[in-house]
Design a protein around this motif. Structure first.
Motif, PDB file in Angstrom:
ATOM      1  N   PHE A 298       1.885  -0.926   2.894  1.00  0.00           N
ATOM      2  CA  PHE A 298       1.943  -2.309   3.345  1.00  0.00           C
ATOM      3  C   PHE A 298       0.536  -2.890   3.394  1.00  0.00           C
ATOM      4  CE2 PHE A 298       5.352  -0.014   5.515  1.00  0.00           C
ATOM      5  CZ  PHE A 298       6.452  -0.781   5.172  1.00  0.00           C
ATOM      6  N   ASP A 299       0.447  -4.207   3.306  1.00  0.00           N
ATOM      7  CA  ASP A 299      -0.838  -4.841   3.560  1.00  0.00           C
ATOM      8  C   ASP A 299      -1.021  -4.963   5.071  1.00  0.00           C
ATOM      9  OD1 ASP A 299       0.670  -7.007   4.375  1.00  0.00           O
ATOM     10  OD2 ASP A 299       0.005  -8.340   2.785  1.00  0.00           O
ATOM     11  N   ARG A 300      -2.138  -5.476   5.517  1.00  0.00           N
ATOM     12  CA  ARG A 300      -2.391  -5.537   6.951  1.00  0.00           C
ATOM     13  C   ARG A 300      -1.445  -6.488   7.668  1.00  0.00           C
ATOM     14  NH1 ARG A 300      -8.739  -5.950   6.685  1.00  0.00           N
ATOM     15  NH2 ARG A 300      -8.003  -7.777   5.615  1.00  0.00           N
ATOM     16  N   GLY A 301      -0.790  -7.391   6.925  1.00  0.00           N
ATOM     17  CA  GLY A 301       0.185  -8.297   7.522  1.00  0.00           C
ATOM     18  C   GLY A 301       1.573  -7.684   7.627  1.00  0.00           C
ATOM     19  N   GLY A 302       1.721  -6.404   7.202  1.00  0.00           N
ATOM     20  CA  GLY A 302       3.002  -5.722   7.265  1.00  0.00           C
ATOM     21  C   GLY A 302       3.917  -6.061   6.102  1.00  0.00           C
ATOM     22  N   ARG A 303       3.372  -6.680   5.040  1.00  0.00           N
ATOM     23  CA  ARG A 303       4.175  -7.065   3.871  1.00  0.00           C
ATOM     24  C   ARG A 303       4.047  -6.022   2.777  1.00  0.00           C
ATOM     25  NH1 ARG A 303       0.981 -12.169   5.059  1.00  0.00           N
ATOM     26  NH2 ARG A 303      -0.551 -10.807   4.142  1.00  0.00           N
ATOM     27  N   TYR A 304       5.111  -5.895   1.971  1.00  0.00           N
ATOM     28  CA  TYR A 304       5.045  -5.032   0.793  1.00  0.00           C
ATOM     29  C   TYR A 304       4.155  -5.684  -0.244  1.00  0.00           C
ATOM     30  CZ  TYR A 304       9.121  -2.412   2.393  1.00  0.00           C
ATOM     31  OH  TYR A 304       9.981  -1.626   3.099  1.00  0.00           O
ATOM     32  N   PHE A 305       3.542  -4.856  -1.081  1.00  0.00           N
ATOM     33  CA  PHE A 305       2.810  -5.380  -2.222  1.00  0.00           C
ATOM     34  C   PHE A 305       3.831  -5.742  -3.299  1.00  0.00           C
ATOM     35  CE2 PHE A 305      -0.434  -2.904  -0.104  1.00  0.00           C
ATOM     36  CZ  PHE A 305      -1.552  -3.715  -0.237  1.00  0.00           C
ATOM     37  N   PRO A 306       3.523  -6.683  -4.192  1.00  0.00           N
ATOM     38  CA  PRO A 306       4.458  -7.006  -5.282  1.00  0.00           C
ATOM     39  C   PRO A 306       4.759  -5.767  -6.121  1.00  0.00           C
ATOM     40  CG  PRO A 306       2.719  -8.656  -5.148  1.00  0.00           C
ATOM     41  CD  PRO A 306       2.337  -7.542  -4.216  1.00  0.00           C
ATOM     42  N   ALA A 307       6.001  -5.619  -6.536  1.00  0.00           N
ATOM     43  CA  ALA A 307       6.457  -4.412  -7.238  1.00  0.00           C
ATOM     44  C   ALA A 307       5.769  -4.204  -8.578  1.00  0.00           C
ATOM     45  CB  ALA A 307       7.970  -4.477  -7.446  1.00  0.00           C
ATOM     46  N   HIS A 308       5.269  -5.262  -9.204  1.00  0.00           N
ATOM     47  CA  HIS A 308       4.666  -5.118 -10.525  1.00  0.00           C
ATOM     48  C   HIS A 308       3.204  -4.671 -10.477  1.00  0.00           C
ATOM     49  CE1 HIS A 308       3.459  -9.144  -9.318  1.00  0.00           C
ATOM     50  NE2 HIS A 308       2.490  -9.063 -10.201  1.00  0.00           N
ATOM     51  N   LEU A 309       2.618  -4.562  -9.289  1.00  0.00           N
ATOM     52  CA  LEU A 309       1.216  -4.172  -9.174  1.00  0.00           C
ATOM     53  C   LEU A 309       1.096  -2.695  -8.825  1.00  0.00           C
ATOM     54  CD1 LEU A 309      -0.166  -7.193  -7.148  1.00  0.00           C
ATOM     55  CD2 LEU A 309      -0.347  -6.792  -9.599  1.00  0.00           C
ATOM     56  N   LYS A 310       0.060  -2.056  -9.348  1.00  0.00           N
ATOM     57  CA  LYS A 310      -0.213  -0.659  -9.028  1.00  0.00           C
ATOM     58  C   LYS A 310      -1.049  -0.624  -7.755  1.00  0.00           C
ATOM     59  CE  LYS A 310      -0.040   0.806 -13.778  1.00  0.00           C
ATOM     60  NZ  LYS A 310      -0.785   1.285 -14.931  1.00  0.00           N
ATOM     61  N   VAL A 311      -0.487  -0.034  -6.719  1.00  0.00           N
ATOM     62  CA  VAL A 311      -1.140   0.022  -5.415  1.00  0.00           C
ATOM     63  C   VAL A 311      -1.877   1.349  -5.277  1.00  0.00           C
ATOM     64  CG1 VAL A 311      -0.744  -0.048  -2.921  1.00  0.00           C
ATOM     65  CG2 VAL A 311       0.639  -1.456  -4.443  1.00  0.00           C
ATOM     66  N   HIS A 312      -3.075   1.317  -4.706  1.00  0.00           N
ATOM     67  CA  HIS A 312      -3.854   2.526  -4.505  1.00  0.00           C
ATOM     68  C   HIS A 312      -4.733   2.383  -3.270  1.00  0.00           C
ATOM     69  CE1 HIS A 312      -7.457   0.502  -6.067  1.00  0.00           C
ATOM     70  NE2 HIS A 312      -6.639  -0.042  -6.952  1.00  0.00           N
ATOM     71  N   ASP A 313      -5.276   3.520  -2.834  1.00  0.00           N
ATOM     72  CA  ASP A 313      -6.206   3.548  -1.713  1.00  0.00           C
ATOM     73  C   ASP A 313      -7.423   2.693  -2.084  1.00  0.00           C
ATOM     74  OD1 ASP A 313      -8.183   4.341   0.166  1.00  0.00           O
ATOM     75  OD2 ASP A 313      -7.111   6.215   0.474  1.00  0.00           O
ATOM     76  N   VAL A 314      -8.080   2.109  -1.105  1.00  0.00           N
ATOM     77  CA  VAL A 314      -9.215   1.229  -1.417  1.00  0.00           C
ATOM     78  C   VAL A 314     -10.390   1.976  -2.022  1.00  0.00           C
ATOM     79  CG1 VAL A 314      -8.636  -0.518   0.270  1.00  0.00           C
ATOM     80  CG2 VAL A 314     -10.194   1.301   0.905  1.00  0.00           C
ATOM     81  N   GLY A 315     -10.417   3.298  -1.914  1.00  0.00           N
ATOM     82  CA  GLY A 315     -11.506   4.061  -2.511  1.00  0.00           C
ATOM     83  C   GLY A 315     -12.784   3.942  -1.695  1.00  0.00           C
ATOM     84  N   GLU A 316     -13.876   4.308  -2.298  1.00  0.00           N
ATOM     85  CA  GLU A 316     -15.183   4.275  -1.644  1.00  0.00           C
ATOM     86  C   GLU A 316     -15.978   3.090  -2.164  1.00  0.00           C
ATOM     87  OE1 GLU A 316     -15.996   6.164   0.879  1.00  0.00           O
ATOM     88  OE2 GLU A 316     -14.065   7.153   0.730  1.00  0.00           O
TER      89      GLU A 316
END
Length: 140
Positions: A74-92
């Motif tokens: 989820f994003d910080r607002g508690g919403r799902y990310f759009p299904a067509h986007l590849k979601v990943h950890d923010v990294g360093e």
């Protein structure tokens, strides 16, 4: 199908309607074919009252489940990310282009900063496209 499921559950139209929270006449009209195109939510309620569920299936995959690998993210607002986007950890902050969050050096400088989200997505449109070997079905 509803009549067959109702027969299997050994319930009357009245019982099904009570369990589904619908008027009995709605169940009767759908079973008889008088209601030609009932809403999917109504059909789902009726089958749910009978102990069944609706499924989307094809020959290659079998049953399609509603689970997606990113449904726990989820994003910080508690919403799902759009299904067509590849979601990943923010990294360093100085990670590779692929794993880096766009906000490093713009909004935050270290991971402990409250402005840093847990998850982000790839902003590069080419990285979000389907693989080259992906084939659409006959209709697509």
């Amino acid at each position: 199908m509803i009549r067959a499921a109702r027969w299997w559950a050994r319930l009357s139209q009245r019982d099904v309607a009570l369990r589904a929270g619908l008027p009995r006449v709605t169940v009767a009209r759908i079973e008889s074919g008088e209601t030609v195109d009932p809403s999917i939510s109504t059909v789902q309620r009726i089958f749910g009252a009978l102990g069944f569920y609706l499924a989307v299936m094809n020959d290659e995959l079998g049953e399609l489940t509603a689970y997606h690998p990113d449904t726990e993210k989820f994003d910080r607002g508690g919403r799902y990310f759009p299904a067509h986007l590849k979601v990943h950890d923010v990294g360093e902050p100085y990670g590779t282009e692929r794993e880096r969050w766009w906000g490093w050096q713009r909004r935050a400088w270290q991971r402990s900063d409250p402005a840093v989200p847990r998850w982000t997505f790839t902003r590069n449109r080419r990285a979000n496209q389907l693989p080259v070997d992906f084939e659409l079905g006959e209709d697509g």
